[in-house]
Motif scaffolding. Structure first.
Motif, PDB file in Angstrom:
ATOM      1  N   SER A   1     -60.876   7.699  26.878  1.00 51.81           N
ATOM      2  CA  SER A   1     -60.300   6.515  26.227  1.00 51.81           C
ATOM      3  C   SER A   1     -61.132   5.329  26.697  1.00 51.81           C
ATOM      4  O   SER A   1     -60.996   4.883  27.831  1.00 51.81           O
TER       5      SER A   1
ATOM      6  N   ASN B   1     -58.728  -0.175  25.738  1.00 54.21           N
ATOM      7  CA  ASN B   1     -57.298  -0.253  25.377  1.00 54.21           C
ATOM      8  C   ASN B   1     -57.086  -1.311  24.294  1.00 54.21           C
ATOM      9  O   ASN B   1     -55.962  -1.620  23.934  1.00 54.21           O
TER      10      ASN B   1
ATOM     11  N   VAL C   1     -50.753   3.647  24.705  1.00 60.05           N
ATOM     12  CA  VAL C   1     -51.764   2.768  25.286  1.00 60.05           C
ATOM     13  C   VAL C   1     -51.169   1.403  25.624  1.00 60.05           C
ATOM     14  O   VAL C   1     -50.403   0.843  24.838  1.00 60.05           O
TER      15      VAL C   1
ATOM     16  N   ALA D   1     -58.991   7.459  31.450  1.00 64.25           N
ATOM     17  CA  ALA D   1     -58.363   6.297  30.823  1.00 64.25           C
ATOM     18  C   ALA D   1     -59.296   5.086  30.872  1.00 64.25           C
ATOM     19  O   ALA D   1     -60.266   5.091  31.638  1.00 64.25           O
TER      20      ALA D   1
ATOM     21  N   PRO E   1     -54.022  12.719  28.033  1.00 63.00           N
ATOM     22  CA  PRO E   1     -53.780  11.316  27.675  1.00 63.00           C
ATOM     23  C   PRO E   1     -52.343  10.833  27.849  1.00 63.00           C
ATOM     24  O   PRO E   1     -52.116   9.663  28.166  1.00 63.00           O
TER      25      PRO E   1
ATOM     26  N   GLN F   1     -49.702   9.932  32.190  1.00 57.92           N
ATOM     27  CA  GLN F   1     -50.500   8.785  32.666  1.00 57.92           C
ATOM     28  C   GLN F   1     -50.308   8.536  34.159  1.00 57.92           C
ATOM     29  O   GLN F   1     -49.820   7.483  34.596  1.00 57.92           O
TER      30      GLN F   1
END
Ligand code: SF4
Length: 397
Positions: free
Chosen positions: A53, A56, A67, A280, A289, A292
């Motif tokens: 990722s 954000n 997110v 992340a 994902p 977290q």
């Protein structure tokens, strides 16, 4: 498999895109084989694939998104991204999922693609910023496949995205990708609201008419600050999704992808098998994902990636803990056990929100592994694809 699903690719994708796709198929098998050998020989751990990722930042605020957006946005630097890819190269791992937020907002995204012609990138995008120039640049590179998220037709898209125009904009992005000759996919996380419209032959035909080559189905996971729990699928709906996949794969003129079941129809968790893990935007190395929490974060050039994967026990413990729980999604089925495990490991909350309170608020829900009747793949091609690319790797004994 309907051969038309392949001939459509040969007729509509550019030569460069097709050559890169073939190299990805070959390298993907090399990556899986190397990963399997590392496990069997108890060599230092490194996943076959990594989900990154990279930012954000996003132009949307969708219900159920995990997110946490921020100003200024958090993003993986080019030095970190290049460090990850160079390290992964040592382990024959050359396939990367590129997620966000909206990855097209990352200022060095195209530099990353240009600097790594040997790698293949799956670009998760909402499509709203995939204009003609962007699509043509991706086609000129050839090593990127855009996967456009379409979370429902007009009404459901409005409900989920919170705006009227997203469905039309995502479709416009999709058409730009197809017109540029890209190997183009659509993704959807299936929930109660979009089940009827997206789990249908009509929807497959609609995407085929748009020129789409593959469709990746996800099962909706209630998480994030607005988990939308009541729209999670029940056991019967999950089983009907599996039935639909197995049936349609024998005749559909579009490729149908899932990362939940192997060739025999046994449920798998990609995190538990270790085939992929997630990084992340804040550099946290996470199990996947939506879980977290992390055991550590990347440094400025990702030179500690191997240390985080091999010396730090967090992910190894997470893999064996989830394997003991069974063939299911730990976040859906066992949030209590997950919370207890994470607290016992003093895992760091890497969500950018109050992840502990969110986790404490989740109730057990069915997943793709719950008491499901096993449905083996009917299509020989999908059986072989699963056999060589997506199986248990001995994670479940
Ligand atoms: S824990 Fe659930 S969401 Fe995460 S990789 Fe496993 S099945 Fe997927």
């Amino acid at each position: 498999m309907n051969p038309a699903a392949l001939t459509r690719i040969m007729r509509s994708c550019t030569g460069k895109v097709q050559r890169n796709l073939l190299r990805f198929v070959w390298n993907g098998r090399q990556a899986v084989g190397a990963f399997e050998r590392r496990l069997q020989r108890k060599q230092p751990f490194f996943p076959a694939f990594l989900m990154l990722s990279i930012t954000n930042q996003c132009n949307l605020r969708c219900r159920g998104c995990w997110v946490t957006q921020s100003t200024p946005p958090q993003q993986l630097s080019l030095a970190q991204l290049q460090g990850i890819i160079s390290t992964a190269e040592k382990y024959s791992s050359r396939f990367f999922g590129i997620l966000g937020g909206e990855p097209l907002f990352h200022p060095q995204l195209f530099t990353l693609f240009e600097n790594n012609p040997q790698a293949y990138f799956l670009l998760f995008s909402n499509g709203t910023h995939l204009d003609q120039a962007c699509a043509e640049k991706l086609a000129a590179l050839g090593n990127v496949t855009p996967l456009i998220s379409i979370e429902g037709l007009e009404n459901e898209s409005r409900r989920r995205r919170g705006r009227d125009d997203v469905f039309a904009q995502s479709l416009a992005g999709l058409r730009q990708a197809v017109q540029a000759g890209l190997f183009t996919g659509v993704s959807a996380s299936i929930n109660k609201h979009n089940f009827a419209e997206l789990i249908s032959r009509e929807y497959l035909d609609f995407l085929i008419d748009q020129g789409v080559h593959y469709l990746w189905y996800y099962i909706y996971r209630p998480c994030g600050k607005d988990p939308d729990v009541q729209c999670a699928l029940d056991e019967d709906e999950i089983f009907r999704l599996r039935q639909f996949l197995v049936e349609q794969r024998t005749s559909a003129r579009i490729l149908l992808i899932d990362a939940y079941w192997d060739a025999q129809g046994q449920a798998l968790c990609p995190g538990t098998t270790g085939i992929s893990h997630h990084i992340a935007p804040n550099g946290a190395l996470e199990f996947c994902p939506v879980v977290q929490f992390c055991g550590g974060k990347l440094n400025a050039n990702a030179s500690n990636l191997e240390e985080l994967l091999q010396d730090n026990q967090y992910l190894a413990d997470m893999r064996s803990f989830t394997a003991q729980l069974g063939r299911s999604c730990v976040l859906l089925e066992s949030p209590r056990e997950l919370e207890e495990f994470l607290r016992s490991k003093q895992a760091e909350d890497s969500s950018g929100r109050d992840g502990w309170t969110e986790l404490a608020g989740l109730q057990p829900l069915p997943s793709h592994g719950s008491r499901q009747r096993q449905l083996p793949e009917k299509s020989l091609c999908y059986r072989l694809a699963k056999k060589f690319y997506f199986f248990g790797f001995g994670a479940y004994g």
